[in-house]
Design a protein around this motif. Structure first.
Motif, PDB file in Angstrom:
ATOM      1  N   THR A 250      10.610  -2.116   2.890  1.00 48.66           N
ATOM      2  CA  THR A 250      10.291  -2.913   1.834  1.00 48.66           C
ATOM      3  C   THR A 250       9.730  -1.927   0.871  1.00 48.66           C
ATOM      4  O   THR A 250       9.666  -1.910  -0.489  1.00 48.66           O
ATOM      5  N   ALA A 251       8.742  -1.039   1.260  1.00 48.71           N
ATOM      6  CA  ALA A 251       7.856  -0.160   0.614  1.00 48.71           C
ATOM      7  C   ALA A 251       8.717   0.623  -0.300  1.00 48.71           C
ATOM      8  O   ALA A 251       8.333   0.988  -1.372  1.00 48.71           O
ATOM      9  N   ALA A 252       9.991   0.913   0.223  1.00 47.90           N
ATOM     10  CA  ALA A 252      10.996   1.802  -0.875  1.00 47.90           C
ATOM     11  C   ALA A 252      10.962   0.736  -2.183  1.00 47.90           C
ATOM     12  O   ALA A 252      11.138   1.527  -3.388  1.00 47.90           O
ATOM     13  N   PHE A 253      11.223  -0.390  -1.890  1.00 51.60           N
ATOM     14  CA  PHE A 253      11.831  -1.187  -2.970  1.00 51.60           C
ATOM     15  C   PHE A 253      10.333  -1.526  -3.869  1.00 51.60           C
ATOM     16  O   PHE A 253      10.509  -1.341  -5.073  1.00 51.60           O
ATOM     17  N   VAL A 254       9.338  -1.568  -3.246  1.00 48.40           N
ATOM     18  CA  VAL A 254       7.814  -1.968  -3.878  1.00 48.40           C
ATOM     19  C   VAL A 254       7.592  -0.468  -4.885  1.00 48.40           C
ATOM     20  O   VAL A 254       7.550  -0.540  -5.921  1.00 48.40           O
TER      21      VAL A 254
ATOM     22  N   VAL B 260       0.821  -1.277   0.015  1.00 50.08           N
ATOM     23  CA  VAL B 260      -0.068  -0.055  -0.031  1.00 50.08           C
ATOM     24  C   VAL B 260       0.995   1.209   0.011  1.00 50.08           C
ATOM     25  O   VAL B 260       0.749   1.992  -0.860  1.00 50.08           O
ATOM     26  N   LEU B 261       1.517   1.205   1.058  1.00 50.35           N
ATOM     27  CA  LEU B 261       2.555   2.334   0.828  1.00 50.35           C
ATOM     28  C   LEU B 261       3.576   2.536  -0.329  1.00 50.35           C
ATOM     29  O   LEU B 261       3.598   3.720  -0.639  1.00 50.35           O
ATOM     30  N   GLY B 262       4.088   1.600  -0.722  1.00 51.10           N
ATOM     31  CA  GLY B 262       4.967   1.803  -1.876  1.00 51.10           C
ATOM     32  C   GLY B 262       4.292   2.031  -3.102  1.00 51.10           C
ATOM     33  O   GLY B 262       4.659   2.996  -3.834  1.00 51.10           O
ATOM     34  N   THR B 263       2.984   1.785  -3.179  1.00 53.77           N
ATOM     35  CA  THR B 263       1.986   2.275  -4.420  1.00 53.77           C
ATOM     36  C   THR B 263       1.970   3.627  -4.273  1.00 53.77           C
ATOM     37  O   THR B 263       1.936   4.562  -5.260  1.00 53.77           O
ATOM     38  N   LEU B 264       1.333   4.178  -3.068  1.00 53.21           N
ATOM     39  CA  LEU B 264       1.205   5.516  -2.672  1.00 53.21           C
ATOM     40  C   LEU B 264       2.597   6.357  -3.156  1.00 53.21           C
ATOM     41  O   LEU B 264       2.423   7.338  -3.755  1.00 53.21           O
ATOM     42  N   LEU B 265       3.706   5.710  -2.687  1.00 52.63           N
ATOM     43  CA  LEU B 265       4.889   6.311  -2.851  1.00 52.63           C
ATOM     44  C   LEU B 265       5.267   6.624  -4.358  1.00 52.63           C
ATOM     45  O   LEU B 265       5.645   7.424  -4.833  1.00 52.63           O
TER      46      LEU B 265
ATOM     47  N   GLY C 143       7.123  -0.034 -13.461  1.00 53.16           N
ATOM     48  CA  GLY C 143       5.839  -0.333 -14.400  1.00 53.16           C
ATOM     49  C   GLY C 143       5.216   0.953 -14.902  1.00 53.16           C
ATOM     50  O   GLY C 143       4.810   0.888 -15.968  1.00 53.16           O
ATOM     51  N   ILE C 144       5.155   1.837 -13.979  1.00 53.93           N
ATOM     52  CA  ILE C 144       4.440   3.200 -14.633  1.00 53.93           C
ATOM     53  C   ILE C 144       5.261   3.820 -15.704  1.00 53.93           C
ATOM     54  O   ILE C 144       4.828   4.005 -16.761  1.00 53.93           O
ATOM     55  N   ASN C 145       6.484   3.790 -15.825  1.00 54.39           N
ATOM     56  CA  ASN C 145       7.129   4.259 -16.768  1.00 54.39           C
ATOM     57  C   ASN C 145       7.001   3.289 -18.029  1.00 54.39           C
ATOM     58  O   ASN C 145       7.425   3.997 -19.076  1.00 54.39           O
ATOM     59  N   ALA C 146       6.876   2.079 -17.787  1.00 54.21           N
ATOM     60  CA  ALA C 146       6.666   1.088 -18.947  1.00 54.21           C
ATOM     61  C   ALA C 146       5.517   1.387 -19.809  1.00 54.21           C
ATOM     62  O   ALA C 146       5.214   1.000 -20.743  1.00 54.21           O
ATOM     63  N   VAL C 147       4.467   1.823 -19.093  1.00 55.53           N
ATOM     64  CA  VAL C 147       2.981   2.040 -19.733  1.00 55.53           C
ATOM     65  C   VAL C 147       3.272   3.366 -20.830  1.00 55.53           C
ATOM     66  O   VAL C 147       3.851   4.356 -20.305  1.00 55.53           O
ATOM     67  N   SER C 148       2.762   3.313 -21.905  1.00 60.85           N
ATOM     68  CA  SER C 148       3.161   4.189 -22.791  1.00 60.85           C
ATOM     69  C   SER C 148       2.388   5.473 -22.471  1.00 60.85           C
ATOM     70  O   SER C 148       1.421   5.547 -22.078  1.00 60.85           O
TER      71      SER C 148
END
Lengths: 215, 258
Positions: A95-99, A31-36, A106-111
């Motif tokens: 672990t949130a930092a790595f997530v 959750v935290l990693g995604t928000l970050l 992944g976000i950068n891979a979305v065109s």
């Protein structure tokens, strides 16, 4: 093996501790990693800066130091966490930092066109991220996220040094009780870890195939 | 010609639907848009043509602020384009856009592609949005594909879905950024037919394209750009038969004589 059977209760409790530590920390990290990650790609500079600072701080600090801070540092300012809570927070925040970085890749891979199209129909930045970008980003980062979570399960062994009776803490305890059983104890603990990580890896693999999308 | 383009209608006060005044934009050192003044009336179909690098796509993208501008002002229906945030999102929802590379949402079905905006932005119910989406998919001729994913469709079908997705927002104006440039030749006409139909129905359209046939059939006005400037503006017949500027003559001779 008889030795392990005799101490099964101990082993089972430790297994449950490692499992619940991993599940709770994993949930926090996800959750935290995604928000970050969302903050790191947001159009608001202070938010980006804050998230970058967080990631660089936790990613570049040894996990042992994070545990030390949570469990011995915070009580100095009268903020006392239980050992287990401290372990969940340490492992989850670290672990949130790595997530975050996996999700961000992944976000950068979305065109870029996907985000442009969603903005063009009037979605706000947050809606575009939730409805269009993140669902596609997660699909590409299932394998690296699997790595992060498997590493996290193993990293939970650091909690042994901070008074949480999880799997690794059994090693010195049981070997001290009977040094002749070293091999059996090691084997038991390793198998217990694998009971968590192998299904995790299998689940990741299944998930990867299920969510794969055509492009 | 099969039909006449409807007469351009303006509001009583004569306010154009889209107005660009004194628009300038730089990409670093490159001055991509230079002092652009352009007014598009309600119901007007404007085709923007020009050599690559002339700034025509950038111009199109500034109108819903996918590209920001450094100087000048752009208004839509009398309202100045906001800088960022919710107001900008609301204004964008009134401006439909069709991209060269379709940009359908890859993880959503065709139907979901068309209903996403109406549900999330307009707050329509799912049933209402789906009914309207099916009507629009029918109109662009891809209703049989509603439950497929974008990658399962041909380029021409995807682009028609993209048009339906934009129409689902009931836009005041539609922007087309080279809508047929990424298509196989035999799929171009199916997309152009949909666009001609829209023009006939009175949609205000700004179309960046190399399709001279479309410009002749459906445009009220051709805007010719080169080097970041609007070089010439004329009705299609005049532009194609008697261009005034040398640059336009040169451009037309290259694209028409082969």
């Amino acid at each position: 093996m008889q030795f392990l059977a005799d101490n099964f209760g101990l082993l089972w409790d430790a297994f449950l501790t490692t499992l619940s530590l991993s599940l709770l920390a994993g949930l926090l990290a996800l959750v935290l990693g995604t928000l970050l990650a969302a903050a790191r790609v947001s159009p608001i500079p202070p938010l980006r800066g804050l998230a970058t600072f967080y990631v660089e701080t936790f990613r570049n600090t040894p996990l042992t130091v994070v545990f030390f801070f949570m469990i011995f540092g915070l009580p100095q300012i009268d903020f006392i966490l239980g050992f287990f809570t401290g372990a969940v927070l340490s492992l989850g925040l670290y672990t949130a930092a790595f997530v975050c970085e996996a999700v961000r890749s992944g976000i950068n891979a979305v065109s870029a066109g996907q985000a442009e199209a969603s903005r063009a129909i009037g979605l706000t930045f947050g809606q575009s991220l939730r409805e269009v970008v993140l669902p596609q980003a997660f699909r590409t980062v299932v394998p690296p996220l699997g790595n992060v979570f498997i590493a996290m399960v193993k990293n939970s062994s650091i909690a042994a040094g901070f008074a949480t009776s999880e799997l690794s803490s059994l090693l010195p305890r049981l070997v001290n009780a009977d040094a002749g059983q070293l091999t059996a104890v090691l084997l038991g603990v390793v198998i217990a870890y694998m009971l968590i990580t192998l299904p995790l890896a299998f689940g990741v693999h299944r998930l990867e195939r299920r969510v794969a999308i055509l492009r | 010609m099969a039909f006449r383009v409807p007469q351009v209608t303006s509001r009583p006060n004569g306010e154009p639907l889209v107005r660009l005044s004194g628009v300038n934009k730089w990409f670093g050192e490159l001055h991509v848009l230079q002092d652009i003044d352009l007014e598009i009336a309600r119901g007007e179909v404007v085709v923007v043509i020009g050599p690559s690098g002339s700034g025509k796509s950038t111009l199109c993208r500034t109108i819903n602020r996918l590209e920001s501008i450094e100087q000048g002002e752009i208004t839509i229906d009398g309202e100045r384009l906001p800088e960022e945030g919710k107001q900008l999102a609301r204004l964008r929802s009134d401006v439909g856009m069709v991209f060269q590379s379709f940009n359908l949402f890859a993880h959503k079905t065709i139907l979901q592609n068309v209903t996403l905006g109406p549900i999330k932005v307009r707050g329509k119910s799912k049933a209402e949005a789906e009914q309207r989406a099916r009507e629009l998919l029918e109109r662009v001729g891809v209703s049989a594909q509603a439950d497929k994913y974008p990658a399962q469709l041909s380029g021409g079908q995807q682009q028609r879905v993209a048009i339906a997705r934009a129409l689902a927002m009931d836009p005041k104006v539609m922007l087309f950024d080279e809508p047929t440039s990424a298509l196989d030749p035999e799929m171009i006409s199916e997309v152009l037919d949909v666009m001609v139909g829209l023009a006939r129905d009175g949609m205000t359209m700004i179309v960046v394209t190399h399709e001279m046939g479309f410009a002749r059939r459906a445009a009220n006005r051709v805007v010719f750009m080169d080097g970041g400037r609007v070089v010439e503006t004329a009705d299609p017949e005049t532009f194609f038969t008697a261009p005034r500027s040398d640059r336009a003559k040169d451009f037309l001779s290259k694209i028409l004589n082969h």
